[in-house]
Design a protein around this motif. Sequence first.
Motif, PDB file in Angstrom:
ATOM      1  N   GLU A  49      31.659 -29.866   7.479  1.00 56.07           N
ATOM      2  CA  GLU A  49      30.951 -28.751   6.855  1.00 56.07           C
ATOM      3  C   GLU A  49      29.755 -29.258   6.062  1.00 56.07           C
ATOM      4  OE1 GLU A  49      34.471 -25.454   6.209  1.00 56.07           O
ATOM      5  OE2 GLU A  49      33.912 -26.711   4.509  1.00 56.07           O
ATOM      6  N   LYS A  50      28.852 -28.338   5.717  1.00 55.68           N
ATOM      7  CA  LYS A  50      27.686 -28.715   4.923  1.00 55.68           C
ATOM      8  C   LYS A  50      27.363 -27.605   3.935  1.00 55.68           C
ATOM      9  CE  LYS A  50      24.555 -27.229   8.567  1.00 55.68           C
ATOM     10  NZ  LYS A  50      23.497 -27.621   9.480  1.00 55.68           N
ATOM     11  N   ALA A  72      30.489 -38.038   1.261  1.00 54.30           N
ATOM     12  CA  ALA A  72      29.513 -36.951   1.396  1.00 54.30           C
ATOM     13  C   ALA A  72      28.122 -37.558   1.345  1.00 54.30           C
ATOM     14  CB  ALA A  72      29.681 -35.938   0.272  1.00 54.30           C
ATOM     15  N   VAL A  74      23.815 -36.894   1.701  1.00 60.18           N
ATOM     16  CA  VAL A  74      22.851 -35.839   1.377  1.00 60.18           C
ATOM     17  C   VAL A  74      21.509 -36.194   1.991  1.00 60.18           C
ATOM     18  CG1 VAL A  74      22.269 -36.880  -0.862  1.00 60.18           C
ATOM     19  CG2 VAL A  74      21.894 -34.443  -0.513  1.00 60.18           C
ATOM     20  N   SER A  75      20.842 -35.176   2.542  1.00 61.37           N
ATOM     21  CA  SER A  75      19.525 -35.396   3.141  1.00 61.37           C
ATOM     22  C   SER A  75      18.453 -35.326   2.060  1.00 61.37           C
ATOM     23  CB  SER A  75      19.255 -34.339   4.221  1.00 61.37           C
ATOM     24  OG  SER A  75      19.000 -33.085   3.621  1.00 61.37           O
ATOM     25  N   VAL A  79      20.600 -31.072   1.785  1.00 61.04           N
ATOM     26  CA  VAL A  79      21.744 -30.636   2.581  1.00 61.04           C
ATOM     27  C   VAL A  79      22.841 -31.702   2.466  1.00 61.04           C
ATOM     28  CG1 VAL A  79      22.572 -29.959   4.860  1.00 61.04           C
ATOM     29  CG2 VAL A  79      20.238 -29.416   4.170  1.00 61.04           C
ATOM     30  N   VAL A  80      24.008 -31.283   1.956  1.00 64.85           N
ATOM     31  CA  VAL A  80      25.131 -32.197   1.753  1.00 64.85           C
ATOM     32  C   VAL A  80      26.075 -32.052   2.937  1.00 64.85           C
ATOM     33  CG1 VAL A  80      27.058 -32.804   0.257  1.00 64.85           C
ATOM     34  CG2 VAL A  80      24.928 -31.976  -0.743  1.00 64.85           C
ATOM     35  N   TYR A  81      26.394 -33.170   3.593  1.00 69.67           N
ATOM     36  CA  TYR A  81      27.292 -33.200   4.740  1.00 69.67           C
ATOM     37  C   TYR A  81      28.618 -33.831   4.320  1.00 69.67           C
ATOM     38  CZ  TYR A  81      22.976 -32.462   7.332  1.00 69.67           C
ATOM     39  OH  TYR A  81      21.790 -31.957   7.795  1.00 69.67           O
ATOM     40  N   ARG A  83      31.899 -35.789   5.049  1.00 71.77           N
ATOM     41  CA  ARG A  83      32.244 -36.781   6.071  1.00 71.77           C
ATOM     42  C   ARG A  83      33.760 -37.018   6.168  1.00 71.77           C
ATOM     43  NH1 ARG A  83      27.799 -37.576   8.835  1.00 71.77           N
ATOM     44  NH2 ARG A  83      25.938 -37.942   7.633  1.00 71.77           N
TER      45      ARG A  83
END
Length: 110
Positions: A49-50, A72, A74-75, A79-81, A83
């Motif tokens: 999820e993000k 986790a 972050v771009s 945007v936090v992804y 993991r």
Amino acid sequence: MKKICILLLALLLMIRFIYPHTRFGYRRSWSVGFSHRLNIESATLKPGEKVFVKIVGINKRAKYSSSDFRIASVSFRGVVYARQPGTAIISVREGSHIYKCRITVSRKTT
């Protein structure tokens, strides 16, 4: 000479009040009555999820970082992804201010 000095002083004072945004004007920073904050303080996500993290009230670009990119990441846009399960702190730096958000990644249930 004295009259010229008085005339110049009066002219500068008039410019100050007529054109306050110029370099002759008196500059003062005004607070708007609220402090800046992140749009979320904490979030619980499942792997894959993000979520988007940003500073509310600021249009400037901020720098994002994660305390543990394996949990986790972050771009550069916020945007936090999620993991893998665990907890990570997302730090958002804007100028000299640092804002933090706790991201908890829970186990994926089937």
